[in-house]
Design a protein around this motif. Structure first.
Motif, PDB file in Angstrom:
ATOM      1  N   UNK A  27      26.327 -45.811 -34.604  1.00  0.00           N
ATOM      2  CA  UNK A  27      25.144 -46.475 -34.043  1.00  0.00           C
ATOM      3  C   UNK A  27      23.885 -45.870 -34.663  1.00  0.00           C
ATOM      4  N   UNK A  28      22.730 -46.398 -34.296  1.00  0.00           N
ATOM      5  CA  UNK A  28      21.471 -45.815 -34.766  1.00  0.00           C
ATOM      6  C   UNK A  28      21.365 -44.363 -34.323  1.00  0.00           C
ATOM      7  N   UNK A  29      21.756 -44.086 -33.085  1.00  0.00           N
ATOM      8  CA  UNK A  29      21.700 -42.722 -32.563  1.00  0.00           C
ATOM      9  C   UNK A  29      22.657 -41.805 -33.339  1.00  0.00           C
ATOM     10  N   UNK A  30      23.822 -42.333 -33.687  1.00  0.00           N
ATOM     11  CA  UNK A  30      24.774 -41.579 -34.496  1.00  0.00           C
ATOM     12  C   UNK A  30      24.144 -41.235 -35.844  1.00  0.00           C
ATOM     13  N   UNK A  31      23.522 -42.225 -36.477  1.00  0.00           N
ATOM     14  CA  UNK A  31      22.886 -41.995 -37.778  1.00  0.00           C
ATOM     15  C   UNK A  31      21.776 -40.945 -37.680  1.00  0.00           C
ATOM     16  N   UNK A  32      21.056 -40.938 -36.559  1.00  0.00           N
ATOM     17  CA  UNK A  32      20.024 -39.918 -36.339  1.00  0.00           C
ATOM     18  C   UNK A  32      20.652 -38.528 -36.228  1.00  0.00           C
ATOM     19  N   UNK A  33      21.777 -38.442 -35.534  1.00  0.00           N
ATOM     20  CA  UNK A  33      22.471 -37.154 -35.413  1.00  0.00           C
ATOM     21  C   UNK A  33      22.931 -36.660 -36.782  1.00  0.00           C
ATOM     22  N   UNK A  34      23.539 -37.562 -37.547  1.00  0.00           N
ATOM     23  CA  UNK A  34      24.037 -37.184 -38.876  1.00  0.00           C
ATOM     24  C   UNK A  34      22.870 -36.763 -39.767  1.00  0.00           C
ATOM     25  N   UNK A 113      24.438 -35.630 -23.583  1.00  0.00           N
ATOM     26  CA  UNK A 113      23.149 -35.674 -24.272  1.00  0.00           C
ATOM     27  C   UNK A 113      21.956 -35.981 -23.370  1.00  0.00           C
ATOM     28  N   UNK A 114      22.164 -36.606 -22.273  1.00  0.00           N
ATOM     29  CA  UNK A 114      21.042 -36.936 -21.386  1.00  0.00           C
ATOM     30  C   UNK A 114      21.475 -36.730 -19.947  1.00  0.00           C
ATOM     31  N   UNK A 115      20.617 -36.106 -19.169  1.00  0.00           N
ATOM     32  CA  UNK A 115      20.920 -35.823 -17.778  1.00  0.00           C
ATOM     33  C   UNK A 115      21.065 -34.328 -17.589  1.00  0.00           C
ATOM     34  N   UNK A 150      28.318 -29.067 -20.798  1.00  0.00           N
ATOM     35  CA  UNK A 150      27.007 -28.576 -21.214  1.00  0.00           C
ATOM     36  C   UNK A 150      26.048 -29.759 -21.302  1.00  0.00           C
ATOM     37  N   UNK A 151      24.886 -29.613 -20.697  1.00  0.00           N
ATOM     38  CA  UNK A 151      23.853 -30.648 -20.757  1.00  0.00           C
ATOM     39  C   UNK A 151      22.814 -30.250 -21.797  1.00  0.00           C
ATOM     40  N   UNK A 152      22.526 -31.156 -22.713  1.00  0.00           N
ATOM     41  CA  UNK A 152      21.513 -30.955 -23.752  1.00  0.00           C
ATOM     42  C   UNK A 152      20.658 -32.216 -23.820  1.00  0.00           C
ATOM     43  N   UNK A 153      19.790 -32.295 -24.790  1.00  0.00           N
ATOM     44  CA  UNK A 153      19.046 -33.522 -25.049  1.00  0.00           C
ATOM     45  C   UNK A 153      19.555 -34.106 -26.365  1.00  0.00           C
ATOM     46  N   UNK A 154      19.290 -35.380 -26.631  1.00  0.00           N
ATOM     47  CA  UNK A 154      19.707 -35.936 -27.924  1.00  0.00           C
ATOM     48  C   UNK A 154      19.122 -35.147 -29.104  1.00  0.00           C
ATOM     49  N   UNK A 155      17.918 -34.622 -28.920  1.00  0.00           N
ATOM     50  CA  UNK A 155      17.260 -33.876 -29.996  1.00  0.00           C
ATOM     51  C   UNK A 155      17.927 -32.516 -30.239  1.00  0.00           C
ATOM     52  N   UNK A 156      18.448 -31.899 -29.179  1.00  0.00           N
ATOM     53  CA  UNK A 156      19.050 -30.567 -29.334  1.00  0.00           C
ATOM     54  C   UNK A 156      20.562 -30.611 -29.548  1.00  0.00           C
ATOM     55  N   UNK A 157      21.163 -31.782 -29.427  1.00  0.00           N
ATOM     56  CA  UNK A 157      22.615 -31.902 -29.607  1.00  0.00           C
ATOM     57  C   UNK A 157      23.085 -31.344 -30.948  1.00  0.00           C
ATOM     58  N   UNK A 158      22.494 -31.744 -32.081  1.00  0.00           N
ATOM     59  CA  UNK A 158      22.973 -31.208 -33.363  1.00  0.00           C
ATOM     60  C   UNK A 158      22.875 -29.677 -33.445  1.00  0.00           C
ATOM     61  N   UNK A 159      21.801 -29.117 -32.932  1.00  0.00           N
ATOM     62  CA  UNK A 159      21.655 -27.662 -32.953  1.00  0.00           C
ATOM     63  C   UNK A 159      22.730 -27.007 -32.097  1.00  0.00           C
ATOM     64  N   UNK A 160      22.993 -27.565 -30.922  1.00  0.00           N
ATOM     65  CA  UNK A 160      24.041 -27.005 -30.056  1.00  0.00           C
ATOM     66  C   UNK A 160      25.397 -27.052 -30.750  1.00  0.00           C
ATOM     67  N   UNK A 161      25.736 -28.171 -31.357  1.00  0.00           N
ATOM     68  CA  UNK A 161      27.018 -28.309 -32.055  1.00  0.00           C
ATOM     69  C   UNK A 161      27.106 -27.282 -33.181  1.00  0.00           C
ATOM     70  N   UNK A 162      26.071 -27.237 -34.008  1.00  0.00           N
ATOM     71  CA  UNK A 162      26.064 -26.314 -35.146  1.00  0.00           C
ATOM     72  C   UNK A 162      26.217 -24.863 -34.690  1.00  0.00           C
ATOM     73  N   UNK A 163      25.394 -24.439 -33.746  1.00  0.00           N
ATOM     74  CA  UNK A 163      25.417 -23.035 -33.312  1.00  0.00           C
ATOM     75  C   UNK A 163      26.726 -22.670 -32.607  1.00  0.00           C
ATOM     76  N   UNK A 164      27.271 -23.591 -31.836  1.00  0.00           N
ATOM     77  CA  UNK A 164      28.543 -23.330 -31.154  1.00  0.00           C
ATOM     78  C   UNK A 164      29.668 -23.145 -32.166  1.00  0.00           C
TER      79      UNK A 164
END
Length: 185
Positions: A27-34, A113-115, A150-164
């Motif tokens: 999706x568009x959101x997926x492309x933003x994450x990538x 990602x949200x909540x 774990x609750x994160x935001x869409x903006x912090x999701x990639x950082x959380x994945x990477x750091x974990x």
């Protein structure tokens, strides 16, 4: 004490390949994450994963790879509504994935990602599940299957994945190097 092997493990852990499950919707959101992963210098590739949506493969200086896809994985949920569905109509499928990961010794993070947890407690979701039942399921799954929500935001999701993943890889490589199971330097 910082050693040459520790420094090597640290460097290797920064350059892993991120494996994205083929069932993760493009999706568009997926492309933003990538795009965010790419901005962070993370190489991505798509493969079917045993459990979860994101995992990793690390490459040692010798060229040998260490596959983490059955040892650590992150299951992404877009928002709290998607999580709540996993406690209701999609519970059987979701619980089977948690069981599969747990039985194989795979550490699974369920990343929303949200909540927030506060939203769960307050019942701030559209689905009409009873708050007590939602919380009971949340905590039962964490305990029963040794997974982490774990609750994160869409903006912090990639950082959380990477750091974990980076930290898991670094600790694992350092441990294996110390035992003489691999050479990292």
């Amino acid at each position: 004490m910082v050693t040459k092997d520790y420094d090597a493990c640290k460097e290797i852990s920064k350059t892993f390949t991120l494996i994205v499950d083929t069932r993760e919707k493009d999706t568009d959101r997926y492309q933003q994450r990538i795009a965010r992963f790419e901005d962070m210098g993370v190489e991505t590739t798509r493969h079917a994963l045993f459990a979860g949506d994101y995992s990793a493969i690390a490459k040692l200086p010798s060229g040998r790879t260490v596959d983490y896809t059955r040892r650590i994985s992150l299951e992404r949920k877009a928002d709290i509504e998607e999580l709540i569905k996993c406690y209701g109509p999609e519970r059987k499928r979701f619980e089977a994935e948690l069981q599969r990961a747990h039985k194989s010794g795979c550490k699974l993070y369920v990343v929303i990602e949200s909540g927030s947890y506060a939203d769960l407690v307050a019942g701030n979701y559209q689905n009409h599940h009873d708050v007590k039942n939602v919380l009971a399921t949340y905590h039962a799954f964490e305990q029963r299957y040794n997974c982490s929500f774990v609750f994160v935001t869409p903006e912090t999701f990639p950082t959380f994945v990477y750091e974990t993943l980076r930290r898991y890889i670094m600790d694992d490589l350092c441990s294996k190097s110390k035992k003489g199971e691999i050479t990292v330097a």
